[in-house]
Design a protein around this motif. Sequence first.
Motif, PDB file in Angstrom:
ATOM      1  N   MET A  71      18.645  22.537  27.852  1.00 52.93           N
ATOM      2  CA  MET A  71      17.447  23.365  27.671  1.00 52.93           C
ATOM      3  C   MET A  71      16.853  23.787  29.017  1.00 52.93           C
ATOM      4  SD  MET A  71      16.259  23.746  24.389  1.00 52.93           S
ATOM      5  CE  MET A  71      14.493  23.582  24.489  1.00 52.93           C
ATOM      6  N   THR A  72      16.908  22.919  30.021  1.00 54.83           N
ATOM      7  CA  THR A  72      16.351  23.218  31.341  1.00 54.83           C
ATOM      8  C   THR A  72      16.934  24.504  31.916  1.00 54.83           C
ATOM      9  OG1 THR A  72      16.064  20.868  31.754  1.00 54.83           O
ATOM     10  CG2 THR A  72      16.078  22.290  33.673  1.00 54.83           C
ATOM     11  N   SER A  73      18.216  24.733  31.679  1.00 51.69           N
ATOM     12  CA  SER A  73      18.897  25.903  32.246  1.00 51.69           C
ATOM     13  C   SER A  73      18.606  27.193  31.494  1.00 51.69           C
ATOM     14  CB  SER A  73      20.410  25.673  32.232  1.00 51.69           C
ATOM     15  OG  SER A  73      20.734  24.524  32.969  1.00 51.69           O
ATOM     16  N   TYR A  74      17.968  27.095  30.326  1.00 48.92           N
ATOM     17  CA  TYR A  74      17.793  28.288  29.493  1.00 48.92           C
ATOM     18  C   TYR A  74      16.337  28.571  29.125  1.00 48.92           C
ATOM     19  CZ  TYR A  74      22.812  28.212  29.298  1.00 48.92           C
ATOM     20  OH  TYR A  74      24.132  28.237  29.662  1.00 48.92           O
ATOM     21  N   VAL A  75      15.389  28.054  29.904  1.00 49.35           N
ATOM     22  CA  VAL A  75      13.977  28.349  29.651  1.00 49.35           C
ATOM     23  C   VAL A  75      13.764  29.861  29.749  1.00 49.35           C
ATOM     24  CG1 VAL A  75      11.616  28.056  30.506  1.00 49.35           C
ATOM     25  CG2 VAL A  75      13.179  26.090  30.405  1.00 49.35           C
ATOM     26  N   GLY A  76      13.090  30.420  28.746  1.00 46.17           N
ATOM     27  CA  GLY A  76      12.844  31.852  28.699  1.00 46.17           C
ATOM     28  C   GLY A  76      13.940  32.632  27.995  1.00 46.17           C
ATOM     29  N   ARG A  77      15.011  31.966  27.610  1.00 49.32           N
ATOM     30  CA  ARG A  77      16.133  32.628  26.952  1.00 49.32           C
ATOM     31  C   ARG A  77      16.244  32.196  25.501  1.00 49.32           C
ATOM     32  NH1 ARG A  77      21.232  32.507  30.362  1.00 49.32           N
ATOM     33  NH2 ARG A  77      22.036  33.531  28.495  1.00 49.32           N
ATOM     34  N   ARG A  78      17.007  32.967  24.755  1.00 48.63           N
ATOM     35  CA  ARG A  78      17.228  32.686  23.334  1.00 48.63           C
ATOM     36  C   ARG A  78      18.274  31.586  23.211  1.00 48.63           C
ATOM     37  NH1 ARG A  78      19.438  35.970  18.628  1.00 48.63           N
ATOM     38  NH2 ARG A  78      17.888  35.581  17.022  1.00 48.63           N
ATOM     39  N   VAL A  79      17.935  30.522  22.464  1.00 43.95           N
ATOM     40  CA  VAL A  79      18.822  29.374  22.313  1.00 43.95           C
ATOM     41  C   VAL A  79      19.022  29.043  20.839  1.00 43.95           C
ATOM     42  CG1 VAL A  79      18.236  28.376  24.564  1.00 43.95           C
ATOM     43  CG2 VAL A  79      16.918  27.710  22.536  1.00 43.95           C
ATOM     44  N   ARG A  80      20.058  28.234  20.590  1.00 38.48           N
ATOM     45  CA  ARG A  80      20.367  27.754  19.242  1.00 38.48           C
ATOM     46  C   ARG A  80      20.722  26.278  19.377  1.00 38.48           C
ATOM     47  NH1 ARG A  80      24.298  31.285  16.496  1.00 38.48           N
ATOM     48  NH2 ARG A  80      23.191  31.199  14.546  1.00 38.48           N
ATOM     49  N   THR A  81      20.193  25.447  18.484  1.00 32.65           N
ATOM     50  CA  THR A  81      20.519  24.030  18.493  1.00 32.65           C
ATOM     51  C   THR A  81      20.294  23.446  17.110  1.00 32.65           C
ATOM     52  OG1 THR A  81      20.252  21.984  19.780  1.00 32.65           O
ATOM     53  CG2 THR A  81      18.228  23.144  19.161  1.00 32.65           C
ATOM     54  N   VAL A  82      20.808  22.259  16.900  1.00 31.01           N
ATOM     55  CA  VAL A  82      20.529  21.508  15.679  1.00 31.01           C
ATOM     56  C   VAL A  82      19.811  20.239  16.098  1.00 31.01           C
ATOM     57  CG1 VAL A  82      21.518  20.222  13.746  1.00 31.01           C
ATOM     58  CG2 VAL A  82      22.463  22.444  14.373  1.00 31.01           C
ATOM     59  N   ILE A  83      18.717  19.942  15.397  1.00 30.35           N
ATOM     60  CA  ILE A  83      17.955  18.729  15.689  1.00 30.35           C
ATOM     61  C   ILE A  83      17.807  17.894  14.431  1.00 30.35           C
ATOM     62  CG2 ILE A  83      16.659  19.749  17.598  1.00 30.35           C
ATOM     63  CD1 ILE A  83      14.235  19.900  15.596  1.00 30.35           C
ATOM     64  N   GLY A  94      15.708  30.318  18.617  1.00 32.38           N
ATOM     65  CA  GLY A  94      14.441  30.802  19.149  1.00 32.38           C
ATOM     66  C   GLY A  94      14.481  30.840  20.664  1.00 32.38           C
ATOM     67  N   VAL A  95      13.315  30.975  21.271  1.00 31.06           N
ATOM     68  CA  VAL A  95      13.217  31.071  22.730  1.00 31.06           C
ATOM     69  C   VAL A  95      12.777  29.723  23.291  1.00 31.06           C
ATOM     70  CG1 VAL A  95      12.033  32.201  24.654  1.00 31.06           C
ATOM     71  CG2 VAL A  95      12.718  33.531  22.643  1.00 31.06           C
ATOM     72  N   ALA A  96      13.527  29.222  24.277  1.00 27.93           N
ATOM     73  CA  ALA A  96      13.157  27.977  24.954  1.00 27.93           C
ATOM     74  C   ALA A  96      11.927  28.261  25.813  1.00 27.93           C
ATOM     75  CB  ALA A  96      14.307  27.476  25.813  1.00 27.93           C
ATOM     76  N   GLU A  97      10.796  27.673  25.442  1.00 30.57           N
ATOM     77  CA  GLU A  97       9.555  27.879  26.196  1.00 30.57           C
ATOM     78  C   GLU A  97       9.428  26.921  27.371  1.00 30.57           C
ATOM     79  OE1 GLU A  97       6.366  29.846  23.296  1.00 30.57           O
ATOM     80  OE2 GLU A  97       6.395  27.676  23.227  1.00 30.57           O
ATOM     81  N   SER A  98      10.078  25.776  27.260  1.00 32.93           N
ATOM     82  CA  SER A  98      10.097  24.772  28.323  1.00 32.93           C
ATOM     83  C   SER A  98      11.378  23.966  28.136  1.00 32.93           C
ATOM     84  CB  SER A  98       8.867  23.863  28.227  1.00 32.93           C
ATOM     85  OG  SER A  98       9.053  22.893  27.216  1.00 32.93           O
ATOM     86  N   PRO A  99      11.666  23.032  29.038  1.00 28.46           N
ATOM     87  CA  PRO A  99      12.870  22.214  28.844  1.00 28.46           C
ATOM     88  C   PRO A  99      12.818  21.332  27.599  1.00 28.46           C
ATOM     89  CG  PRO A  99      12.182  22.146  31.140  1.00 28.46           C
ATOM     90  CD  PRO A  99      11.082  22.847  30.369  1.00 28.46           C
ATOM     91  N   GLN A 100      11.635  21.202  26.983  1.00 32.23           N
ATOM     92  CA  GLN A 100      11.506  20.373  25.786  1.00 32.23           C
ATOM     93  C   GLN A 100      10.970  21.106  24.562  1.00 32.23           C
ATOM     94  OE1 GLN A 100       9.651  19.290  28.717  1.00 32.23           O
ATOM     95  NE2 GLN A 100      11.456  18.235  29.486  1.00 32.23           N
ATOM     96  N   SER A 101      10.800  22.436  24.642  1.00 28.54           N
ATOM     97  CA  SER A 101      10.218  23.125  23.476  1.00 28.54           C
ATOM     98  C   SER A 101      10.862  24.481  23.210  1.00 28.54           C
ATOM     99  CB  SER A 101       8.706  23.293  23.646  1.00 28.54           C
ATOM    100  OG  SER A 101       8.411  24.226  24.649  1.00 28.54           O
ATOM    101  N   ILE A 102      10.896  24.809  21.921  1.00 27.77           N
ATOM    102  CA  ILE A 102      11.449  26.079  21.455  1.00 27.77           C
ATOM    103  C   ILE A 102      10.434  26.748  20.549  1.00 27.77           C
ATOM    104  CG2 ILE A 102      13.270  27.180  20.075  1.00 27.77           C
ATOM    105  CD1 ILE A 102      15.072  24.781  20.756  1.00 27.77           C
ATOM    106  N   ARG A 103      10.190  28.035  20.759  1.00 28.93           N
ATOM    107  CA  ARG A 103       9.411  28.830  19.808  1.00 28.93           C
ATOM    108  C   ARG A 103      10.423  29.406  18.836  1.00 28.93           C
ATOM    109  NH1 ARG A 103       4.808  29.597  18.435  1.00 28.93           N
ATOM    110  NH2 ARG A 103       3.956  28.954  20.427  1.00 28.93           N
ATOM    111  N   ALA A 104      10.389  28.920  17.596  1.00 27.56           N
ATOM    112  CA  ALA A 104      11.417  29.233  16.609  1.00 27.56           C
ATOM    113  C   ALA A 104      11.282  30.651  16.072  1.00 27.56           C
ATOM    114  CB  ALA A 104      11.354  28.246  15.455  1.00 27.56           C
TER     115      ALA A 104
END
Length: 105
Positions: free
Chosen positions: A16-28, A66-76
């Motif tokens: 997540m640290t490498s993709y802050v501000g970018r669109r990401v996909r993950t399963v939690i 969604g978009v990684a807003e920080s290394p620990q958060s995503i805006r879905a």
Amino acid sequence: EMDTSNPAVLVNGAFMTSYVGRRVRTVIQVVRPDANGVTGRSTDEQQIVVKGHMPSPLTTFVEVIGVAESPQSIRAEIVTNFGDSFGMAFAYRLKVHFLFNVGFI
């Protein structure tokens, strides 16, 4: 027709640290739902906060795009239920993906 103009990068917690501000996909794995979203655990045991509308009812495992807003958060943008017993099979597939498509885990 699938929108390929802004693809989401498949990430785990460490990536997540490498993709802050970018669109990401993950399963939690959902640990704690709240009024603003959920707190979950990634496949590499990192805590991720997901903000936005969640499906109801919510299953134990969800896919988040969604978009990684920080290394620990995503805006879905999209949250999809993945069931209650996804578990280690997904973690293995994610590691294989990183190994063959990214070059490291």
